[in-house]
Each structure stands twice: as structure tokens, then as C-alpha cells.
Write an enzyme that holds these catalytic residues in place. Sequence first.
Site, PDB file in Angstrom:
ATOM      1  CB  SER A   1      30.828  -5.345  44.693  1.00  0.00           C
ATOM      2  OG  SER A   1      30.863  -6.684  44.232  1.00  0.00           O
TER       3      SER A   1
ATOM      4  CB  SER B   1      31.475  -9.085  46.267  1.00  0.00           C
ATOM      5  OG  SER B   1      32.250  -7.923  46.214  1.00  0.00           O
TER       6      SER B   1
ATOM      7  CE  LYS C   1      27.991  -7.900  42.110  1.00  0.00           C
ATOM      8  NZ  LYS C   1      29.176  -8.447  42.804  1.00  0.00           N
TER       9      LYS C   1
END
Length: 493
Positions: free
Chosen positions: A154, A178, A79
Site C-alpha cells: 500500500s 506494504s 506516507k
Amino acid sequence: MSLNQLTVHELHEKLKEREITAVELTESIYARIDEVEPSVKGYLTLTKTLALEQASNADVGFQNGNEMPPLAGIPIAIKDVICTKDVRTTCASKILSNFKPPYDATVMAKLQKQNAVMIGKTNMDEFAMGSSTENSAYQITHNPWDLETIPGGSSGGSAAVVAADSAICSLGSDTGGSIRQPAALCGVVGMKPTYGRISRYGLIAFASSLDQIGPFTKDVTDCALVLNAICGKDPLDSTSVDVPVPDFTESLINDVQGLRIGVPKEYFAEGLDAEVAELVHSAIQKLEQLGASLEEISLPHTDFAIATYYIIAPAEASANLARYDGVRYGYRTEEPVDLIDMYKKTRTEGFGQEVKRRIMLGTFALSAGYQDAYYRKAQKVRTLIKSDFDAAFEKVDVIATPTSPTPAFKIGERTADPLQMYLCDVMTTPASHAGLPGISVPCGYVKSGLPVGLQLLTPPFDEETLLRTAYTYQQNTDHHLKRPIIAKTEGKI
Ligand code: GLN
């Protein structure tokens, strides 16, 4: 099956037996990326040259007959909130569009120690604020199960690339859900370990009392393998906790006999999609058939979790994001008239809508006169939420709930209504407040074909029971084996 579809543990055997090389495996991932990225758009940056170098280093180890660790040669996506030395790390924000960290996050150093292969950096909501990955300043990621829907957020990119087989596994971060929510919406396994279990050195801070790094994988065995690689106390992160790190693969036991599972009634209330409710109920019944005992429990302060979260997380974010001032690093406005103007314009131009909303909410909640009414009150409610869990874990070993109240929704459906978006987190934020570990495992598909996740929670630092429960469920079901068929769109979406 092509190589990119296999799991970490399957690939490790093939690498060890020298049936395949890490370079071949890496090439197969990039071939898959060429095929599906125009539709999925899960990556912000690809690091092919570096990846092939790392893969050939791993191959040298395998060829020399060395005992190689389980992640050696395994392609992993990261990420874009995790700092990677000399590799652009944007947090999906314009304000960090040119940021190349001068150092690696501790988790990256740990992956490198295992000779893992970084494929690229994945898309996310800007600064990890959001539940759909639509808040990225760069692109919208599409859910591989239905390209017109969101992948969750997210960490939407990290979930989508694992679901699309364009990474074998990935890392994300979870502040209020997330990792767990996008894992559920993309039909993969996602775990948020206990707060303090994994070093956050080099994780770009959103809400420091909640943030945690964790893995996305295709199955529970892989989840244990990635955890083994990244957990542990780190002198560079004073919030990482010095507790022994077990070998998590020893928790992969196909047995839930005698385990007490709590089913909180507050999680099966209004707002829960009927098909999701049905699938989660049958998953819980499956665990009962396998020998666990079920008990209805109550977590009475659940209703306050969202309101509390949307005070505490923005308050911490407003402080953490003060550092983006155009002075030290990141974006700076072009022609400011003076210093104050430079600050103002840099932040106005560099941050997106949602980030600005959070900074305003947080600054307000911390401002003189309101701090007691909002921030301090929220901290008290957070303690009550945690006490609910403490009381429940006196009676049960595991808590089982849906991960998300609905399956993935259509792109654009909730962007105009922040409150609707915030409600995505209703089932994940309570455990975040309490610092508990949580895992989402695929537990079926609604009629339209979209995946649904079962969330399991345990007391702090009991990832072992979490893995054992999830593993038993997985060994006796086949939801995790289903793969999406990704439509070709020639990049038209
Ligand atoms: N969706 C939540 C938010 O917008 C959680 C995000 C996260 O866990 N990073 O804050």
C-alpha cells in the site's frame, strides 16, 4: 547528476562541506516534482513552505559549523498514514479528507530532531489496505519504470517518489508487505523492521498486531541511516520494545563469509513468475559466490499465510476503524435524520469498497459463533507459521526469497478480483505474522524493464545481519544504481 538523484549519505557530505545548501537541495526536489508528478502522481499533499523553513533551519546549523546529524537538510516524503501536526493526513480516505492531526507521530518528532525536511505526504491504498495503491480515494500512482503499471502498495506513493528521484528517501508502513512489495516493484530498497522496533505512536492503525513503520531508500547505507533516526522504545507506544538500538551503519560490512542462507522451497513454487525466479536465484547464487553457504529449507505452513492474514488483519481493522463514526473527527454526512443514520451514512459515504470489504470480513470473523472457527483458528495457524521460522533460524542466519511473485502489473488488471490482489502478499505476509524484520533490495530487471526485488529475512531484532547481507549484495552488484526514464505524459494518464 542533479542533486535530487543523490543518496542521503552523498548529500550529507556535500551539505557538511557546504558545497550545497539544504534550501538548494529542497528546491531541486520541488523542481523534480514539477517535472515528474504529472506522470507519477505519488504525492497527495506537498508542504513546500514548511519544507523550505526546515531546510533553512538546517542550513543555519551547517553554516555555524555544528556537527549536524545524517538526515539534516535531507528531503523526505511521508506516507499519508503517519500523523503530521497541522498537515492534512488522509490515509488516502475520504473519511479523513479534512483531518489535520493536532500532534506529530513519534517518527516525525525524531526526524525533526535530526533537522530532516518533510517534502509532502504520499499516496497509498486507503487505510493501507491493498497492494497496488489503486485503492486510494484520490488518485492512482504510476510506476516510474512503466507508467501503465502499478507501483505496488500500500505504500506505492512512498516507493514511487524515491524511484522517481522526487524524494531522497521516504517512510512507509508495512502490515503484510506494504513496504517490501512496493520497494521491489519500484526498484528501491525497503525495510520492514522487527515488530516493536519503531514507535507506532501517530501511525493510523490498520492491524495493530502487524503494523510497522519503515524506510524506503536508494541504497542500503541510506536505509541504515534512516533506521538510526527512527528506532527505539517510546513511552507513548507500549508495543515498542526496550532493546538497545545499535548504530546500524556499523552493520554496513561488505562480507558474508560464513553466513548461512536458507532458501525456502515453498517460495519457489507454482505462481512464481519465471523471470522473477531466475533473477532471485542468481542473486542468491551471487551471495554464495561472495562466501555465504546456502541451504534449502522448508517453511511448511507458508501456504496458510494469506488465509490467516486475511482473517487477522481485517479482524483488527474492523475494531480499529470503528472510531470513524462522524462524531469526533473526520468526515460527517450532510443531513442525517438521526444518530444511527448519521453513523451509517458517514461510513457508507466515507469508506471505499476495499475498506468496507475488510470491515465486513473482520466483523464476520469476530462475530459470536464464528470467532473460534475463524479468528482463533487463524491465531493458532499464525503460531505455526512463526514456529516454522523459529525452527529454520536454528539452522540458518538469513532467509532469502523473492519479495513479490510477479513484477508490477498493469493498472486495472487485478481490481475486479480481490483474491488475485491478495495473492500479491504471498511472500511477504509470513514474516509479518512472525514479526520478523525483512528487507527488499533490487536484484535485476525482467525483459520488459521492470525491477525485481530480493527479500531477506532474519530473526527478530537482527536487523544488523539483514543490513550486512543486503549491503554485501549491493556492493557487489549495480542493480540499485539504475534509474527509470520517466516518460512525459502532460498529465494525460
Ligand atoms: N497488501 C496487504 C493488504 O492489503 C498488505 C498491506 C499492508 O502491508 N499495509 O492488506
